[in-house]
Design a protein around this motif. Structure first.
Motif, mmCIF file in Angstrom:
data_model
loop_
_atom_site.group_PDB
_atom_site.id
_atom_site.type_symbol
_atom_site.label_atom_id
_atom_site.label_comp_id
_atom_site.label_asym_id
_atom_site.label_seq_id
_atom_site.Cartn_x
_atom_site.Cartn_y
_atom_site.Cartn_z
ATOM 1 N N PRO A 267 0.796 -1.231 0.000
ATOM 2 C CA PRO A 267 0.000 0.000 0.000
ATOM 3 C C PRO A 267 0.831 1.286 0.000
ATOM 4 N N LEU B 247 -5.136 0.761 -3.291
ATOM 5 C CA LEU B 247 -3.955 0.747 -2.426
ATOM 6 C C LEU B 247 -3.341 -0.632 -2.255
ATOM 7 N N THR B 248 -4.147 -1.655 -2.314
ATOM 8 C CA THR B 248 -3.645 -3.012 -2.099
ATOM 9 C C THR B 248 -3.360 -3.760 -3.390
ATOM 10 N N SER C 69 -1.655 -1.869 6.988
ATOM 11 C CA SER C 69 -0.764 -1.097 6.116
ATOM 12 C C SER C 69 -1.574 -0.199 5.185
ATOM 13 N N GLN C 70 -2.695 -0.728 4.670
ATOM 14 C CA GLN C 70 -3.558 0.082 3.802
ATOM 15 C C GLN C 70 -4.038 1.330 4.535
ATOM 16 N N ASN C 71 -4.499 1.153 5.759
ATOM 17 C CA ASN C 71 -5.040 2.288 6.504
ATOM 18 C C ASN C 71 -3.966 3.329 6.812
ATOM 19 N N SER D 174 -1.519 3.949 4.840
ATOM 20 C CA SER D 174 -1.301 4.619 3.553
ATOM 21 C C SER D 174 -2.423 5.604 3.237
ATOM 22 N N ILE E 118 -10.673 0.923 -1.601
ATOM 23 C CA ILE E 118 -10.111 0.410 -0.347
ATOM 24 C C ILE E 118 -10.899 -0.806 0.127
#
Length: 631
Positions: free
Chosen positions: A19, A48-49, A65-67, A69, A88
């Motif tokens: 991400p 993002l992923t 990790s996404q959050n 980012s 997302i």
């Protein structure tokens, strides 16, 4: 900018399951969009992923990790007005949702879940995600803040933009969510997608986006996952498309190895008023929605869009045969029905050697060919008067002879002189009376000959003349069937030119097209036309442009002028456009009384001025409000 907004579709280079790296690539594209004065930019599904992260979505580390980012992106767009729509994964109520997040100015304005999850062949979305189709009037918490969450979210700037968001398979559903969004006022639709490439699929995808924009009477912006997505089982080409009301404005080249961004300027004011002007949109069922107010949007400094100067004329030359055949068939079948219903076998046309009577004659001749009727039962009458030149008369005669129709001549000079004498009009006074006596004499002759022959008088006046009232009341204004009444002057030229494929009349057509437009009612000078219509009322290409935008979606005069300046660029300056636009408005309002009693005639395009169907207007409406807008 008169309802214009710049939108973008971005396809970012993806690193699956990373991400932060994706966020950095996304920010590069967001800043590019902001520099280009884009109001809204949309990215692919699960931006993002990466869409192909598969069962990694079920791992806590990827979502955490996404959050992080997302927060990184929010921190870096605080000073930007451009709206960013990202894909997302959202964990809510111990369920995982495939979502679109709408971001602006460092905040998350709303989150929309995907409604329809594909779960067959190469797609297994239900393995990780659940549908959010029933989520309404709900909020979720993300990054420590409460955020509106549901499929009932729409976003508006409080002016001309209201947008909704759906995700990939939603568009392929029998009833896409965008249908309901449009019914509730969304005139701009976004789609975050991950559509893999199969042979021919991109053509269907583009057609689907384009036709959905037409069905919803909206603009539709689509972004699909591309380079960097996993190719374990499928390949993603990264298709970006921007369509507006059935027309694709921009699309990228698929299979790019780098990130891409496409933009287009869309006319959302036009979308709103088209819904009012020419559809059953208002009958659509409304549902309860939540309207999220946007902050100020980037201001466009200039319009980056081509505006066609000839909106009635097909833009693609390849379509010419198809379009012209269609126009001719509409005219011909309209006439065939009228003549067969009235049990009439003869048609009478006043032929002048000008554009309008030429098309009326050619289309009437085509109708007779279709029915196998004798073309000698088309009676073409040339009626020379004080202004008739040998050039126009000769072209009229040669065309009639080439088509094999019956040609008759009635000189109206003596008839007009008798009329002048009867009403006490000085023949040296070249006034409107001088002109209209001749026009009415010609119509009277045609009507009387029709009675004598048992025939039908074919009207030759076109849509442009009807709009301007450029006809003599109860003169050329009147006929038994107004064959050209649905075709504007610019389109008449286009169709007549098509007839040049008939080699027998090609040279005649060329000269007719090259002849100045004139009613030839004032005495000629050394056999030269002295009365050129476009010098009196203005260029027909401008008037047709004004007419289209005025009628099609009720555009305001200042917007029509703005568009005309863009369309005609250096050909006409602002002063000239304003001058003729005022003339158009004055004549359009003042001459409505002629339209209120115009004869029957076939509708050909989307615009008609028939008082029985398309255009109902009081004959005594005041034009002042429209003129003041141009001051």
């Amino acid at each position: 900018m008169f309802g214009f907004y710049r939108v973008a579709s971005a396809v970012n280079k993806t690193t699956v399951a990373n991400p932060q790296k994706n966020a950095e690539e996304i920010l590069t594209l967001v800043k590019e969009a902001a520099d280009k004065e884009v109001s809204v930019v949309v990215f692919p599904e699960l931006t993002l992923t990466g869409y192909t992260a598969s069962d990694l979505f079920l791992n806590q580390t990827l979502l955490a990790s996404q959050n992080e980012s997302i927060q990184y992106i929010l921190n870096n767009i605080k000073e930007l007005d451009t709206i960013v729509i990202l894909g997302i994964a959202l964990l809510e109520a111990d369920r995982l949702y495939n979502c679109a997040a709408v971001l602006q100015g460092g905040e998350i304005l709303g989150i929309i879940p995907k409604s329809y999850l594909p779960n067959n062949k190469e797609f297994y979305e239900k393995r990780q995600f659940v549908s959010g189709r029933d989520i309404v009037r709900t909020a979720t918490e993300l990054l420590g803040k409460e955020v509106p969450f549901g499929v009932d979210l729409l976003f508006t700037d409080g002016r001309d933009m209201t947008f909704g968001v759906e995700i990939c398979e939603d568009l392929w559903a029998v009833t896409p969510p965008s249908n309901h969004m449009a019914s509730n006022g969304a005139n701009l639709l976004f789609n975050l997608s991950a559509s893999n490439e199969l042979i021919g699929k991109h053509e269907y995808r583009e057609e689907l986006v384009r036709t959905q924009s037409a069905r919803c009477m909206a603009a539709y912006v689509y972004s699909s996952a591309g380079v960097g997505e996993s190719t374990t089982d499928t390949v993603y080409g990264g298709h970006a498309i921007i369509s507006e009301y059935g027309a694709t404005l921009a699309q990228n080249e698929r299979f790019s190895l780098e990130s891409s961004l496409i933009t287009a300027d869309i006319d959302l004011e036009r979308m709103r008023w088209l819904r009012i002007n020419e559809s059953s949109y208002s009958d659509g069922r409304r549902k309860k929605t939540r309207l999220i107010k946007l902050k100020s949007l980037p201001m466009m400094s200039e319009l980056q869009r081509d505006i066609t100067p000839a909106p009635f004329v097909p833009s693609r030359y390849a379509d010419k045969k198809l379009r012209c055949d269609e126009i001719i068939h509409i005219q011909a079948h309209g006439l065939i029905k009228r003549m067969t219903h009235a049990h009439i076998i003869k048609a009478l046309i006043g032929i002048s050697g000008g554009l309008d009577s030429t098309l009326a004659l050619l289309s009437t001749h085509r109708a007779f060919e279709m029915m196998g009727w004798d073309s000698r039962n088309i009676i073409a009458v040339t009626m020379p008067g004080f202004g008739t030149t040998s050039r126009t008369k000769s072209n009229a005669v040669k065309l009639c002879e080439a088509l094999g129709v019956t040609l008759k001549e009635v000189d109206i000079t003596d008839i007009s002189l008798q009329e002048f004498k009867a009403i006490g009009h000085d023949t040296e006074e070249l006034s409107v009376t001088y002109e209209n006596v001749q026009a009415r004499a010609r119509t009277s002759i045609l009507m009387n000959m029709a009675n004598q022959e048992g025939g039908l008088v074919i009207g030759t006046g076109d849509l442009s003349e009807i709009a301007l009232g450029w006809s003599t009341y109860n003169g050329d204004h009147m006929s038994m069937y107004a064959l050209n009444s649905g075709i504007p002057k610019t389109l008449i030229k286009y169709v007549i030119e098509y007839y040049k494929s008939n080699k027998a009349i090609a040279d005649i057509i060329d000269d007719i097209l090259d002849t100045p437009i004139s009613p030839e009612l004032l005495p000629h000078s050394d056999d030269k036309i002295v009365q050129e219509t476009e010098e009196i009322v203005g260029p027909y290409e401008l008037h047709d442009f004004f007419l289209y935008h005025f009628i099609k979606y009720g555009a305001k005069p200042d917007k029509i002028r703005f568009l005309a300046m863009r369309a005609f660029d250096i050909k006409y300056d602002e002063e000239t456009i304003t001058k003729w636009l005022k003339i158009f408005l004055q004549r359009f309002f003042n001459q409505q009384f002629k339209r209120s009693c115009m004869p029957d005639g076939p509708k050909v395009g989307t615009i008609s001025l028939s008082p029985r169907a398309d255009w109902k207007m009081p004959s005594d409406a005041d034009v002042d409000v429209w003129l003041r807008m141009l001051e």
